[in-house]
Each structure stands twice: as structure tokens, then as C-alpha cells.
Design a protein around this motif. Sequence first.
Motif, PDB file in Angstrom:
ATOM      1  N   GLN A 180      -2.248   8.822  -0.322  1.00  0.00           N
ATOM      2  CA  GLN A 180      -2.494   8.737  -1.767  1.00  0.00           C
ATOM      3  C   GLN A 180      -3.906   8.193  -2.049  1.00  0.00           C
ATOM      4  OE1 GLN A 180       0.322   7.741  -5.332  1.00  0.00           O
ATOM      5  NE2 GLN A 180       0.184   5.921  -4.068  1.00  0.00           N
ATOM      6  N   HIS A 181      -4.604   8.865  -2.954  1.00  0.00           N
ATOM      7  CA  HIS A 181      -5.977   8.474  -3.301  1.00  0.00           C
ATOM      8  C   HIS A 181      -6.061   8.276  -4.813  1.00  0.00           C
ATOM      9  CE1 HIS A 181      -7.285  10.023   0.684  1.00  0.00           C
ATOM     10  NE2 HIS A 181      -6.332  10.913   0.451  1.00  0.00           N
ATOM     11  N   TRP A 221      -4.414  10.003  -9.829  1.00  0.00           N
ATOM     12  CA  TRP A 221      -3.752   9.698  -8.557  1.00  0.00           C
ATOM     13  C   TRP A 221      -3.471  11.021  -7.866  1.00  0.00           C
ATOM     14  CZ3 TRP A 221       0.371   5.220  -8.497  1.00  0.00           C
ATOM     15  CH2 TRP A 221      -0.196   4.063  -9.056  1.00  0.00           C
ATOM     16  N   LYS A 223      -1.769  12.671  -4.492  1.00  0.00           N
ATOM     17  CA  LYS A 223      -0.924  12.518  -3.302  1.00  0.00           C
ATOM     18  C   LYS A 223      -1.103  13.797  -2.498  1.00  0.00           C
ATOM     19  CE  LYS A 223       2.397  10.139  -6.303  1.00  0.00           C
ATOM     20  NZ  LYS A 223       2.491   8.713  -6.015  1.00  0.00           N
ATOM     21  N   GLN A 264      -1.856   3.085  -1.546  1.00  0.00           N
ATOM     22  CA  GLN A 264      -2.970   3.981  -1.907  1.00  0.00           C
ATOM     23  C   GLN A 264      -4.067   3.866  -0.854  1.00  0.00           C
ATOM     24  OE1 GLN A 264      -3.834   2.455  -5.841  1.00  0.00           O
ATOM     25  NE2 GLN A 264      -1.665   2.518  -6.366  1.00  0.00           N
ATOM     26  N   ARG A 274       5.460   7.518  -0.551  1.00  0.00           N
ATOM     27  CA  ARG A 274       4.234   7.880  -1.250  1.00  0.00           C
ATOM     28  C   ARG A 274       4.496   8.702  -2.515  1.00  0.00           C
ATOM     29  NH1 ARG A 274       3.168   4.720   1.756  1.00  0.00           N
ATOM     30  NH2 ARG A 274       1.504   4.524   3.310  1.00  0.00           N
ATOM     31  N   HIS A 277       5.642   6.629  -7.593  1.00  0.00           N
ATOM     32  CA  HIS A 277       4.521   5.718  -7.863  1.00  0.00           C
ATOM     33  C   HIS A 277       4.895   4.278  -7.514  1.00  0.00           C
ATOM     34  CE1 HIS A 277       2.726   9.099  -9.669  1.00  0.00           C
ATOM     35  NE2 HIS A 277       3.190   8.957 -10.893  1.00  0.00           N
TER      36      HIS A 277
END
Length: 419
Positions: A180-181, A221, A223, A264, A274, A277
Motif C-alpha cells: 500500500q502506497h 491510497w 493498494k 502503508q 492490506r 483500510h
Amino acid sequence: MTVEHNWAGNLRYRAATVEHPASLDAVRAAIARGGEVRVLGTRHSFNDIADTDGTLLALDSMPRVIEVNEAQDAVRVSGGVPYGELALILERQKLALASLASLPHISVAGAVATGTHGSGDAIGSLSSAVRALTIITATGDARRFARGEPEFDGAVINLGALGVAVDVTLDVEPTYEVAQHVYEHPRWDAIVSDLDAVTAAGTNVSIFSTWQRTDAADQIWVKQRLPDERAAHRAELAERLGASAAEGPRHPILGVDPQATSAQGGTPGPWHQRLPHFQLEFTPSAGAEIQSEYLVPRADAPAAIEAVRGLADRIAPVLHVSEMRTVRRDDLWLSSSFGADTVGLHFTWKRDEPAVRAVLPALEAALPQSARPHWGKVYTLDAAEVRARYPRWSDFTALRESVDPERRFVNDYLRRLGV
Ligand SMILES: Cc1cc2nc3c(=O)[nH]c(=O)nc-3n(C[C@H](O)[C@H](O)[C@H](O)COP(=O)(O)OP(=O)(O)OC[C@H]3O[C@@H](n4cnc5c(N)ncnc54)[C@H](O)[C@@H]3O)c2cc1C
């Protein structure tokens, strides 16, 4: 499970009787006692969809069945099981679901009944993963609906109107990992003009905004299933959007402690840790909240975003945070993604329902007429308007009539809609 009020606390159930049947026979006996019956999942809906003046059946005492088939591509699960519990058992068998909602605490049958979804251009709602379901109807008979049969597409998102869904069979696949970024402050103009590239930045993409600013959203966000083949695309996109990678963990609401959120920073982890949230062990709340959500076909998404932007000064004071996600089209009659890939515009409001209900008519009037409200969240749209947005509406009411002609499972919520 205490059943005095829903999870959010904005609704006190009116039910005269609450029963916790511990067997199929007990479910049948409760139905046979007569009167209006509704089933309660994990109480995560924000409106009175689950409520009744009659008998509320909570399935938390029912035996738990979680059974993977021999081909290892489907799992049969009792309706009252929460996704978080199912996920842990699947993961132990090296299996996975394609999608999860933003929190893992909701029950399978309750989520499926309302068309609950996660996100992803190529990923359908949780209901679209249903292969079959068994419903105990008003006569006490078990009706099984299986994918491919004529009434199946009407029976999955059933709003609790057909009876008690005692088991649900879901598609599963081999387990996978996700990273996740988080990116901060992407410009709205760039998001709107490049929406397809934004929602393709990962397997699952969420755009969060508090609408405090109208020039930029708060966060994106992403994923991404591993292996990650989109890193270069994301870096280039972030630059186009004027966004920067977050320097530490973030909550969907900037400034709120991110302790409860899923990991994250690109750290790989199993799908079930992941995709939501929030982590299973935590209560996922920013404080008291209620929610609304409207899904529009992708082609209408830019107009929908502009409509919300235009109301930002009315929305922001009542709002914790907004989230935009995509959902793949399906053929389920009461699906908000019926017939079209969609973009969902979600609102986590402060828990001031009168204030929220004062804003909703303006929001609903400004959104494109294609916008379908989430069945389990707060909306004020007129019933005729809602019905008009579902081409298979009359097929669903005919199915309800054939399965439950005495309307034993029809409550006020459904009567208002004309089910
Ligand atoms: C914090 C939070 C986050 C959320 N995130 C998302 C999200 O990411 N995506 C999304 O789409 N939605 C989301 N929701 C909404 C939620 O997924 C839906 O409201 C869902 O229906 C809740 O499931 P539940 O088990 O709590 O069902 P309940 O709210 O208890 O019931 C919902 C409906 O299902 C029926 N039902 C429940 N169990 C059965 C059964 N066994 N047989 C027949 N009918 C049954 C009830 O009668 C009722 O009509 C969220 C809600 C909360 C509170």
C-alpha cells in the motif's frame, strides 16, 4: 452481541423481539411464530434497512461453517460470519478473496445483501463474488440460488427481503500479497482530467478528501497486488498530479492518529491485512460518524466530482472525510454497478444526522441522475427516483412476490421503496 442500536449509534432498533437462533430449526421456528421478521448482520448499516417492529433474528449464535470446495476455488460460509474471521481461515489454506470492504468486521450475508464493495477497476463488489446462496424463506423452505440460474442475479443483493441467508458460497483464489502506497495533495483538476490513469495506478485506488480545499484532494491510497508492475506509472502520475509520497503512515483523515490503519509505505503483506483500510483488531472510527455513498457510471464521474466540489462549502463543515473508489460492472439486479463500471463517491459524515439530512437533498440534486445510493447508508432520494435508476427493479419486486407473497420480510425501509 448487543442489538439495541446499530454500529454507528444513529439508529435504535425498534424490534419487539430479538432472537439468537442456534440452529436451522430454531430459525424456522422463529419464522413460524408469525409477524414481520428481519435478519441482523453485524449492524453496520447506517439506516433502518435491518430494522422491524416485529422479530429481529441475529445469527451470531448459529454454528459457523467455513468450507472450501475440492477445487479450492470456492468457500461456503455461514451468513453471519464476518469477513475478518473468514479471511484468517482462508489465509491459513493459502486462499484469498478478490476484494474486501474498508473494514473487515461486517458479516458476509449482510454485506452481500446491500451490494457492499471495495475498490478496483477490475474488481467487482463483494456481492459479485457470490456463487450461490441458501435462503430460508417465509415457509421455512430452503431455497438455493446458484450463479447461472435465472433468478440468481436478483437474489444476491436482496436487501433482506427474501428470507434468512444461512449460507453463502464465494469465489476464492490463491493467496496474494499487496503493498500500500499513500500520496498527498493531488490536484483535483489533474485527477478529473486523468481519472482513468489515476484509478489504474494500482489494483485498488481510493481518493480521500475533506473538501477543506477545492484545488487538491487530501490523499490517494494505492493498494497494489505484487508483483508490482505499476511503480513507474505511479511515479510519473504522482508528478502530473503534483502529489508527493507520504513520509509516514496516514489515517484517511489527515492529522488523525494512523495507529488503526493497515500498513502503508509499500511494505508487502497478505491481502487481508492490506485491502481493508483498518486492521481487524481495531475499531475503525474517527469518532462518531454516519455515511452516505452514491455510485455513478464512470462516464459521469467527472460531472459528479465537479458537483461535489461546487458544494464543498456546505459539505465540509458536516464531513469527516470523502472517499472515491471504482467498482467493476456486474449484472446483479439491485447492484449500484449494474450494467456499468462505476465510481463511488462516499461521505463519512459527523454524527449529526439532522445536519447531514439537510445537506443531502442539495448533493443528490447536484449529482448526475445516474447516481445510485448505497442501500445501507443514509440517503434522502425519493423512492420513485431510486427505482428509476434500477432497470431490473420490477423483476426484483416480482421475485420478492414469488418468494415471500405474504411480505413477512418486508419492513418499513422496503415499504418506503415500494418493494
Ligand atoms: C465503518 C464502516 C465502514 C464501511 N465500509 C464500507 C465499504 O467499504 N464499502 C461498502 O460498500 N459499504 C461499507 N459499509 C457499509 C456496510 O458494508 C453495509 O451497510 C453492510 O450491509 C453491513 O453489513 P452488516 O453485516 O453489518 O449488515 P446489517 O447492517 O446488519 O444488515 C444489512 C442488511 O442485510 C440484511 N441481512 C443481514 N444478514 C442477513 C442474512 N443472514 N440474511 C438475510 N439478510 C441479511 C439485513 O436485514 C439488512 O437488510 C461500511 C459501514 C461501516 C459502519
